[in-house]
Design a protein around this motif. Structure first.
Motif, PDB file in Angstrom:
ATOM      1  N   GLU A  31      27.387 -20.157 -31.996  1.00 60.43           N
ATOM      2  CA  GLU A  31      28.779 -19.733 -32.127  1.00 60.43           C
ATOM      3  C   GLU A  31      29.654 -20.842 -32.704  1.00 60.43           C
ATOM      4  O   GLU A  31      30.493 -20.595 -33.570  1.00 60.43           O
ATOM      5  CB  GLU A  31      29.296 -19.254 -30.775  1.00 60.43           C
ATOM      6  CG  GLU A  31      28.616 -17.965 -30.343  1.00 60.43           C
ATOM      7  CD  GLU A  31      28.815 -17.615 -28.884  1.00 60.43           C
ATOM      8  OE1 GLU A  31      29.850 -18.016 -28.292  1.00 60.43           O
ATOM      9  OE2 GLU A  31      27.931 -16.937 -28.325  1.00 60.43           O
ATOM     10  N   ALA A  32      29.443 -22.094 -32.241  1.00 60.14           N
ATOM     11  CA  ALA A  32      30.251 -23.216 -32.724  1.00 60.14           C
ATOM     12  C   ALA A  32      29.856 -23.636 -34.135  1.00 60.14           C
ATOM     13  O   ALA A  32      30.718 -23.865 -34.992  1.00 60.14           O
ATOM     14  CB  ALA A  32      30.123 -24.397 -31.766  1.00 60.14           C
ATOM     15  N   ARG A 140      31.905 -28.829 -39.217  1.00 58.79           N
ATOM     16  CA  ARG A 140      31.887 -27.751 -38.227  1.00 58.79           C
ATOM     17  C   ARG A 140      31.383 -28.317 -36.919  1.00 58.79           C
ATOM     18  O   ARG A 140      30.439 -29.089 -36.878  1.00 58.79           O
ATOM     19  CB  ARG A 140      30.988 -26.624 -38.716  1.00 58.79           C
ATOM     20  CG  ARG A 140      30.857 -25.536 -37.734  1.00 58.79           C
ATOM     21  CD  ARG A 140      31.179 -24.166 -37.911  1.00 58.79           C
ATOM     22  NE  ARG A 140      31.544 -23.393 -39.003  1.00 58.79           N
ATOM     23  CZ  ARG A 140      32.560 -22.544 -38.912  1.00 58.79           C
ATOM     24  NH1 ARG A 140      33.281 -22.466 -37.834  1.00 58.79           N
ATOM     25  NH2 ARG A 140      32.822 -21.764 -39.907  1.00 58.79           N
ATOM     26  N   LYS A 141      32.006 -27.951 -35.829  1.00 59.64           N
ATOM     27  CA  LYS A 141      31.597 -28.409 -34.496  1.00 59.64           C
ATOM     28  C   LYS A 141      30.206 -27.873 -34.207  1.00 59.64           C
ATOM     29  O   LYS A 141      29.964 -26.679 -34.297  1.00 59.64           O
ATOM     30  CB  LYS A 141      32.597 -27.910 -33.460  1.00 59.64           C
ATOM     31  CG  LYS A 141      32.274 -28.325 -32.061  1.00 59.64           C
ATOM     32  CD  LYS A 141      33.304 -27.750 -31.101  1.00 59.64           C
ATOM     33  CE  LYS A 141      32.862 -27.954 -29.684  1.00 59.64           C
ATOM     34  NZ  LYS A 141      33.686 -27.256 -28.733  1.00 59.64           N
ATOM     35  N   SER A 144      27.408 -27.731 -28.207  1.00 64.81           N
ATOM     36  CA  SER A 144      27.637 -26.554 -27.366  1.00 64.81           C
ATOM     37  C   SER A 144      28.866 -26.792 -26.516  1.00 64.81           C
ATOM     38  O   SER A 144      29.086 -27.879 -26.023  1.00 64.81           O
ATOM     39  CB  SER A 144      26.441 -26.303 -26.460  1.00 64.81           C
ATOM     40  OG  SER A 144      25.301 -26.062 -27.223  1.00 64.81           O
ATOM     41  N   PRO A 145      29.689 -25.742 -26.328  1.00 65.84           N
ATOM     42  CA  PRO A 145      30.838 -25.890 -25.467  1.00 65.84           C
ATOM     43  C   PRO A 145      30.366 -26.126 -24.023  1.00 65.84           C
ATOM     44  O   PRO A 145      29.309 -25.642 -23.628  1.00 65.84           O
ATOM     45  CB  PRO A 145      31.585 -24.575 -25.586  1.00 65.84           C
ATOM     46  CG  PRO A 145      30.635 -23.621 -26.217  1.00 65.84           C
ATOM     47  CD  PRO A 145      29.585 -24.435 -26.915  1.00 65.84           C
TER      48      PRO A 145
END
Length: 147
Positions: A31-32, A140-141, A144-145
């Motif tokens: 997702e990130a 881009r990050k 993982s959050p």
């Protein structure tokens, strides 16, 4: 979890069923890194029927995640054009991923890798295969959050 089979589960319910930090790590990374959201879909595929989680970028499939009880499998396709790059990386991959790659027969010029995600090393390998399919843009990050 038979009630999940009768109705579409939420992404959160799938994560609760799997109960693996590897799920959170891989999903958070995808997702990130790619700026995509998961799509919960039902598949009648004879190989893995049931609810799954698909990630797509620009109409192109990144991967499909198949949940199990306490585990999950990542489907990553490696086509003929990407095969040389994937095979160059294989020596650094977890032994289980190497075995999955070589045991996956070619179908229409593509290896359909059903990778059982069992360790951080396998998560790393799946990330590398995804980057072959769709490179992560710099800036881009990619972490993982925190869960």
């Amino acid at each position: 979890m038979s009630e999940l089979n009768a109705r579409q589960p939420t992404f959160q319910e799938i994560g609760e069923r799997i109960k693996s930090p590897l799920w959170n790590e891989l999903c958070g990374y995808i997702e990130a890194a790619y700026g995509v959201q998961p799509s919960v879909e039902y598949s009648k595929c004879s190989g893995a029927p049931g609810w799954n989680v698909k990630y797509k970028k620009g109409g192109k499939a990144l991967c499909t995640l198949y949940p199990g009880e306490g585990c999950f499998t990542a489907l990553v396709a490696v086509g003929q054009k990407l095969a040389p790059a994937a095979e160059a990386l294989l020596g650094s991959f977890d032994a289980s991923v190497q075995k999955t790659y070589w045991n996956a027969g070619m179908l229409c010029g593509t290896r359909w890798l059903m990778i059982e995600v069992t360790s951080p090393a396998v998560v790393r390998d799946v990330k590398q295969l995804l980057a072959l399919r769709v490179p992560v843009k710099s800036g881009r990050k990619t972490q993982s959050p925190q869960q």
